[in-house]
Design an enzyme around this catalytic site. Structure first.
Site, PDB file in Angstrom:
ATOM      1  N   ASP A 172      -1.686 -11.578  53.997  1.00 49.51           N
ATOM      2  CA  ASP A 172      -1.173 -12.458  53.354  1.00 49.51           C
ATOM      3  C   ASP A 172      -2.009 -12.668  52.003  1.00 49.51           C
ATOM      4  O   ASP A 172      -3.380 -12.739  51.926  1.00 49.51           O
ATOM      5  CB  ASP A 172      -1.230 -13.922  53.762  1.00 49.51           C
ATOM      6  N   SER A 193       2.620  -2.234  36.084  1.00 50.53           N
ATOM      7  CA  SER A 193       4.012  -2.416  35.572  1.00 50.53           C
ATOM      8  C   SER A 193       4.060  -2.192  34.183  1.00 50.53           C
ATOM      9  O   SER A 193       3.213  -2.581  33.102  1.00 50.53           O
ATOM     10  CB  SER A 193       4.620  -3.561  35.895  1.00 50.53           C
ATOM     11  N   GLU A 245       6.139  -3.703  32.456  1.00 52.84           N
ATOM     12  CA  GLU A 245       5.984  -5.164  31.782  1.00 52.84           C
ATOM     13  C   GLU A 245       4.887  -5.611  30.930  1.00 52.84           C
ATOM     14  O   GLU A 245       4.787  -6.260  30.219  1.00 52.84           O
ATOM     15  CB  GLU A 245       6.524  -5.957  33.060  1.00 52.84           C
ATOM     16  N   TYR A 259       4.825 -12.898  34.890  1.00 43.76           N
ATOM     17  CA  TYR A 259       4.563 -11.756  35.518  1.00 43.76           C
ATOM     18  C   TYR A 259       3.853 -10.699  34.947  1.00 43.76           C
ATOM     19  O   TYR A 259       2.956 -10.104  35.775  1.00 43.76           O
ATOM     20  CB  TYR A 259       6.047 -11.266  35.846  1.00 43.76           C
TER      21      TYR A 259
HETATM   22  O1  G4F Z   1      16.300  -5.485  36.313  1.00 44.08           O
HETATM   23  P1  G4F Z   1      15.302  -6.522  35.744  1.00 44.08           P
HETATM   24  O2  G4F Z   1      15.383  -7.570  36.206  1.00 44.08           O
HETATM   25  O3  G4F Z   1      13.974  -5.671  35.359  1.00 44.08           O
HETATM   26  P2  G4F Z   1      12.701  -5.980  34.577  1.00 44.08           P
HETATM   27  O4  G4F Z   1      12.843  -7.311  34.219  1.00 44.08           O
HETATM   28  O5  G4F Z   1      12.744  -4.936  33.637  1.00 44.08           O
HETATM   29  O6  G4F Z   1      11.536  -5.576  35.678  1.00 44.08           O
HETATM   30  C1  G4F Z   1      11.540  -4.749  36.624  1.00 44.08           C
HETATM   31  O7  G4F Z   1      10.888  -3.479  36.274  1.00 44.08           O
HETATM   32  C2  G4F Z   1       9.459  -3.724  36.034  1.00 44.08           C
HETATM   33  C3  G4F Z   1       8.910  -2.390  35.728  1.00 44.08           C
HETATM   34  O8  G4F Z   1       9.028  -2.410  34.310  1.00 44.08           O
HETATM   35  C4  G4F Z   1       8.824  -4.399  37.269  1.00 44.08           C
HETATM   36  F1  G4F Z   1       7.514  -4.408  37.156  1.00 44.08           F
HETATM   37  C5  G4F Z   1       9.520  -5.591  37.630  1.00 44.08           C
HETATM   38  O9  G4F Z   1       8.681  -6.274  38.999  1.00 44.08           O
HETATM   39  C6  G4F Z   1      11.056  -5.215  37.925  1.00 44.08           C
HETATM   40  O10 G4F Z   1      11.058  -4.404  39.104  1.00 44.08           O
HETATM   41  O11 G4F Z   1      16.017  -6.504  34.112  1.00 44.08           O
HETATM   42  C7  G4F Z   1      16.004  -5.412  33.317  1.00 44.08           C
HETATM   43  C8  G4F Z   1      16.680  -5.837  31.879  1.00 44.08           C
HETATM   44  C9  G4F Z   1      16.226  -6.949  31.273  1.00 44.08           C
HETATM   45  O12 G4F Z   1      16.030  -6.791  29.935  1.00 44.08           O
HETATM   46  C10 G4F Z   1      16.772  -8.177  31.590  1.00 44.08           C
HETATM   47  O13 G4F Z   1      16.984  -9.004  30.512  1.00 44.08           O
HETATM   48  O14 G4F Z   1      18.060  -6.270  32.044  1.00 44.08           O
HETATM   49  C11 G4F Z   1      18.379  -7.570  31.366  1.00 44.08           C
HETATM   50  N1  G4F Z   1      19.508  -7.927  32.180  1.00 44.08           N
HETATM   51  C12 G4F Z   1      20.542  -8.326  31.413  1.00 44.08           C
HETATM   52  N2  G4F Z   1      21.466  -9.098  32.182  1.00 44.08           N
HETATM   53  C13 G4F Z   1      19.314  -8.548  33.358  1.00 44.08           C
HETATM   54  C14 G4F Z   1      20.669  -9.146  33.280  1.00 44.08           C
HETATM   55  N3  G4F Z   1      18.600  -8.604  34.084  1.00 44.08           N
HETATM   56  C15 G4F Z   1      19.009  -9.253  35.309  1.00 44.08           C
HETATM   57  N4  G4F Z   1      17.943  -9.161  36.464  1.00 44.08           N
HETATM   58  N5  G4F Z   1      20.218  -9.954  35.543  1.00 44.08           N
HETATM   59  C16 G4F Z   1      21.054 -10.213  34.584  1.00 44.08           C
HETATM   60  O15 G4F Z   1      21.985 -10.632  34.967  1.00 44.08           O
END
Ligand code: G4F
Length: 301
Positions: A14, A91, A93, A115
């Site tokens: 953990d 990441s 991010e 994050y």
């Molecule tokens: O798929 P996401 O939630 O991924 P995000 O935030 O880029 O983070 C992922 O990738 C990172 C690597 O760079 C990792 F570190 C992290 O753990 C994770 O795996 O969102 C991607 C994009 C964002 O800009 C968000 O605002 O999609 C946009 N988005 C638009 N509509 C949405 C939505 N994201 C989500 N999750 N849900 C929506 O309805």
């Protein structure tokens, strides 16, 4: 789950419990440790900022300490040969409000979420343990990596499942947030190969892992619906509840160092990845009679 696990032996540990990590490392005596554990869904990190700091940030410290203690390493005693090698999942991010594009290993960080801040802590700490104790500790700065196994809360999978539900008549709408954000999306299988390659090097070093190509969320949506023979404009609704307090507008990797030193390059491109995910979800929902979402918990993100 059992089919995927095969001969894998699970040992409990953990990230919030230092003793459990020391016990796990003592018991397994690993050659390599990959820390892929985190609270990884960015929006959740505003709702549970302290827990995200504990797990995603301080969790890295606890894993590094477990390795250090079990290897008998101290400030005055360097590791002997045959030390445990450590991989930290950093990441993209961390780049957040980007200072340059595309992003390299040298690009300064400006994280935009609790994050991203926690990941930056883990990244710097991994570097610090390498420099302080001579440990083989490295970070892969991974850009978004996706597959049909992606959680339903992340946008690629939310879209591929949404398309499949509309195509099969279970839903009429897909509600999304910011369609103008852009990401450098790659296939997770390619990125796992990069992680392994990083731990096979003679000298420890950090690497940016991404495709070098960026696409808008809108493009992802258009393509995914087109794969199923649908027009996204008939089904996608923008919903302000999915807009983040601070957004990362555009990410794009420069993976030149990984290409040159690891000989790594992605094999699967964006179009192939999106088609793979939509087709996998069409199959999954067809075979499960539309109930596959029950397996993923809530998709109300
Ligand atoms: O798929 P996401 O939630 O991924 P995000 O935030 O880029 O983070 C992922 O990738 C990172 C690597 O760079 C990792 F570190 C992290 O753990 C994770 O795996 O969102 C991607 C994009 C964002 O800009 C968000 O605002 O999609 C946009 N988005 C638009 N509509 C949405 C939505 N994201 C989500 N999750 N849900 C929506 O309805």
């Amino acid at each position: 789950m059992r089919e995927i696990l095969g001969d894998v032996r699970l040992v409990r540990g953990d990230l919030l419990d230092q003793g459990s990590l020391i016990s796990a490392v003592e018991r397994v005596q690993p050659d390599e440790v990959y820390n892929l554990a985190a609270i990884s869904y960015v929006p959740m990190s505003w709702q549970q900022a302290e827990l995200t700091g504990e797990v995603t940030g301080l969790g890295v410290l606890r894993v590094l300490e477990a390795i250090r203690v079990c290897s008998g390493i101290s400030a005055s005693r360097s590791p002997s040969t045959g030390q445990i090698r450590f991989y930290q999942a950093s990441s993209s991010e961390m780049f957040g409000k980007v200072r340059e594009s595309p992003q390299t290993e040298q690009t300064p960080f400006h994280p935009r979420s609790p994050y991203g801040v926690a990941k930056a802590y883990g990244h710097h700490l991994t570097q610090n343990y390498r420099e302080s104790y001579g440990m083989f500790a490295v970070s892969g700065i991974l850009f978004n990596h996706e597959s049909p196994r992606r959680g339903a809360e992340f946008v690629t999978r939310k879209v591929s499942l949404g398309v499949a539900k509309v195509r099969l008549g279970y839903e009429r709408q897909l509600r999304l947030g910011n369609l103008s954000a852009s990401r450098d999306w790659g296939f997770a299988g390619d990125y796992v190969r990069a992680m392994h390659l990083m731990l096979q090097r003679d000298e420890p070093a950090d690497y940016v892992i991404g495709t070098g190509v960026t696409h808008g969320v809108g493009e992802l949506v258009e393509l995914a619906f087109a794969v199923a023979g649908l027009d996204w404009r008939d089904h996608v609704v923008t919903d302000a509840s999915f807009i983040r307090p601070a957004e990362v507008d555009r990410l794009c990797a420069n993976p030149a160092k990984a290409a040159g030193e690891l000989g790594w390059e992605p094999k699967i491109g964006f179009e192939e990845l999106v088609a793979m995910m939509v087709e996998a979800d069409l199959k999954l929902l067809t075979e499960s009679g539309g109930h596959a979402e029950d397996w993923f918990g809530s998709d109300a993100w």
